[in-house]
Motif scaffolding. Structure first.
Motif, PDB file in Angstrom:
ATOM      1  N   ARG A  85      40.802  15.276  35.024  1.00 36.63           N
ATOM      2  CA  ARG A  85      39.714  15.313  35.998  1.00 36.63           C
ATOM      3  C   ARG A  85      40.032  16.254  37.150  1.00 36.63           C
ATOM      4  O   ARG A  85      39.133  16.843  37.762  1.00 36.63           O
ATOM      5  CB  ARG A  85      39.447  13.905  36.531  1.00 36.63           C
ATOM      6  CG  ARG A  85      38.897  12.941  35.504  1.00 36.63           C
ATOM      7  CD  ARG A  85      38.839  11.524  36.063  1.00 36.63           C
ATOM      8  NE  ARG A  85      37.797  11.394  37.065  1.00 36.63           N
ATOM      9  CZ  ARG A  85      36.533  11.065  36.809  1.00 36.63           C
ATOM     10  NH1 ARG A  85      36.160  10.830  35.567  1.00 36.63           N
ATOM     11  NH2 ARG A  85      35.651  10.963  37.781  1.00 36.63           N
ATOM     12  N   ASP A  86      41.309  16.419  37.430  1.00 32.91           N
ATOM     13  CA  ASP A  86      41.720  17.262  38.547  1.00 32.91           C
ATOM     14  C   ASP A  86      41.506  18.750  38.255  1.00 32.91           C
ATOM     15  O   ASP A  86      41.681  19.583  39.143  1.00 32.91           O
ATOM     16  CB  ASP A  86      43.191  16.981  38.877  1.00 32.91           C
ATOM     17  CG  ASP A  86      43.567  17.412  40.286  1.00 32.91           C
ATOM     18  OD1 ASP A  86      42.735  17.239  41.199  1.00 32.91           O
ATOM     19  OD2 ASP A  86      44.697  17.910  40.473  1.00 32.91           O
ATOM     20  N   ILE A 287      38.722  22.993  48.643  1.00 31.37           N
ATOM     21  CA  ILE A 287      37.835  22.048  47.998  1.00 31.37           C
ATOM     22  C   ILE A 287      36.588  22.796  47.533  1.00 31.37           C
ATOM     23  O   ILE A 287      36.268  23.872  48.053  1.00 31.37           O
ATOM     24  CB  ILE A 287      37.427  20.887  48.929  1.00 31.37           C
ATOM     25  CG1 ILE A 287      36.631  21.409  50.136  1.00 31.37           C
ATOM     26  CG2 ILE A 287      38.642  20.085  49.375  1.00 31.37           C
ATOM     27  CD1 ILE A 287      35.938  20.307  50.921  1.00 31.37           C
ATOM     28  N   GLU A 296      32.376  17.399  49.670  1.00 32.35           N
ATOM     29  CA  GLU A 296      33.120  17.818  48.495  1.00 32.35           C
ATOM     30  C   GLU A 296      32.398  17.412  47.208  1.00 32.35           C
ATOM     31  O   GLU A 296      31.914  16.279  47.072  1.00 32.35           O
ATOM     32  CB  GLU A 296      34.520  17.206  48.504  1.00 32.35           C
ATOM     33  CG  GLU A 296      35.383  17.666  47.343  1.00 32.35           C
ATOM     34  CD  GLU A 296      36.817  17.182  47.423  1.00 32.35           C
ATOM     35  OE1 GLU A 296      37.636  17.573  46.574  1.00 32.35           O
ATOM     36  OE2 GLU A 296      37.116  16.397  48.363  1.00 32.35           O
ATOM     37  N   THR A 298      32.574  16.418  43.395  1.00 37.67           N
ATOM     38  CA  THR A 298      33.523  15.813  42.464  1.00 37.67           C
ATOM     39  C   THR A 298      32.828  15.576  41.138  1.00 37.67           C
ATOM     40  O   THR A 298      31.590  15.660  41.030  1.00 37.67           O
ATOM     41  CB  THR A 298      34.056  14.471  43.000  1.00 37.67           C
ATOM     42  OG1 THR A 298      32.975  13.519  43.022  1.00 37.67           O
ATOM     43  CG2 THR A 298      34.635  14.629  44.410  1.00 37.67           C
TER      44      THR A 298
END
Length: 310
Positions: A85-86, A287, A296, A298
């Motif tokens: 996921r990162d 970010i 941010e 995600t």
């Protein structure tokens, strides 16, 4: 003393050991879009079943995907781990570049929506501290405690065909970016440009790339408008390579790779390279910010839709 057969093992180089591969990037893109099963990965990437099987195994071994048995049925599902996921900021920065530079050449458009504010958005590479958009000319770098020299072992990776042509069940959202950053050698050339290594011999020493491979990558990057040549002596054949505006705009992708490599591959000594954001004076951490509200983006608060052009 530096050994003549070693290169700088920065976090980008380490990250490319995992993701510097076209099939891996195609599979990770589909994982971000919610694909979980082996057959879906095959259908949506257009890759051979044997290739998908091998790359899924690699991504599980690298802890980017988790392999989980299906409940009440044969087979497995594949789910993103925290490490996998990162990689999402990297995917967003690829999408940003593709939108900015090659949207007109595609027969469809990818729309990104930020669920938190409810608006369509474009990802903005922003400094986490001051939230201003990052300009590579405003980033200072210095060697970090984890910088070491290593002897490279370049694994042979074979992939035939253009990514953009592989759309049997799903379209790659960032096909040009996958072709570029799925080629570790081309990415290392771009890395060299951002560290002011611009001449053929210097790039070759920095990467230990075979000269014929380096020649081919440089020629391709010039054709793509990412690099340009500039003479540095009276001899016409003595040129150095410079990033174009299109090439400089790859910096957020390089930075996302660096950060992912720093987080998951740095040892106890720390990161190999330290970055400072000159406008605010703080250590730089990028970010992917929403272009509408600035918060941010995600994986949890983002969704994609695909629309036909025209």
């Amino acid at each position: 003393m530096k050994h003549e057969r070693t290169i700088r093992a920065c976090s980008i180089w380490r990250a490319l050991d995992v993701v510097g591969d076209v099939p891996v990037l195609l599979i990770m893109e589909q994982a971000f879009l919610g694909t979980h099963s082996f057959d879906e990965f095959v259908a949506r990437t257009g890759l051979a079943r044997s290739v998908v099987n091998g790359r899924l195994k690699k991504l599980v071994e690298e802890d980017c995907l988790a392999k989980v048995a299906k409940k009440g049925a044969r087979g497995f599902h594949y789910f993103l781990t925290p490490k996998g996921r990162d990689q999402f900021p990297n995917a967003l920065m690829m999408l940003r570049w593709q939108h900015k530079w090659e949207a007109a050449s595609r027969d469809f458009q990818v729309r990104l929506h930020h669920a938190s504010c409810g608006h369509a958005t474009e990802p903005v590479p922003a400094c986490e501290h001051c939230r201003t958009e990052i300009d590579p000319r405003e980033v200072a770098w210095r060697e970090g405690p984890g910088l070491v020299q290593v002897t490279p072992a370049y694994e042979r990776r074979r992939f035939c065909g253009e990514v953009g042509a592989r759309r049997p069940g799903g379209r790659p959202l960032v096909d040009t970016m996958i072709e570029l950053f799925g080629d570790r050698w081309a990415t290392l050339v771009v890395r060299a440009m951002f560290t002011r290594i611009n001449r053929f011999d210097d790039i070759q020493r920095d990467t230990l790339m075979a000269t014929n491979i380096l020649t081919g990558r440089l020629e391709r990057l010039v054709r793509q408008g990412i690099l340009r040549t500039a003479p540095y002596s009276a001899h016409a054949d003595r040129v150095e390579y410079k990033l174009t505006e299109k090439g400089r705009d790859l910096y957020p992708v390089i930075l996302a790779l660096l950060q992912w490599g720093d987080r998951w591959f740095s040892d106890e000594r720390g990161p190999p390279v330290l970055l400072t954001h000159s406008p605010c004076g703080h250590d730089l951490h990028m970010i992917a910010a929403c272009s509408h509200c600035g918060d941010e983006l995600t994986l949890a608060n983002s969704r994609f839709t695909i629309e036909e052009a025209g």
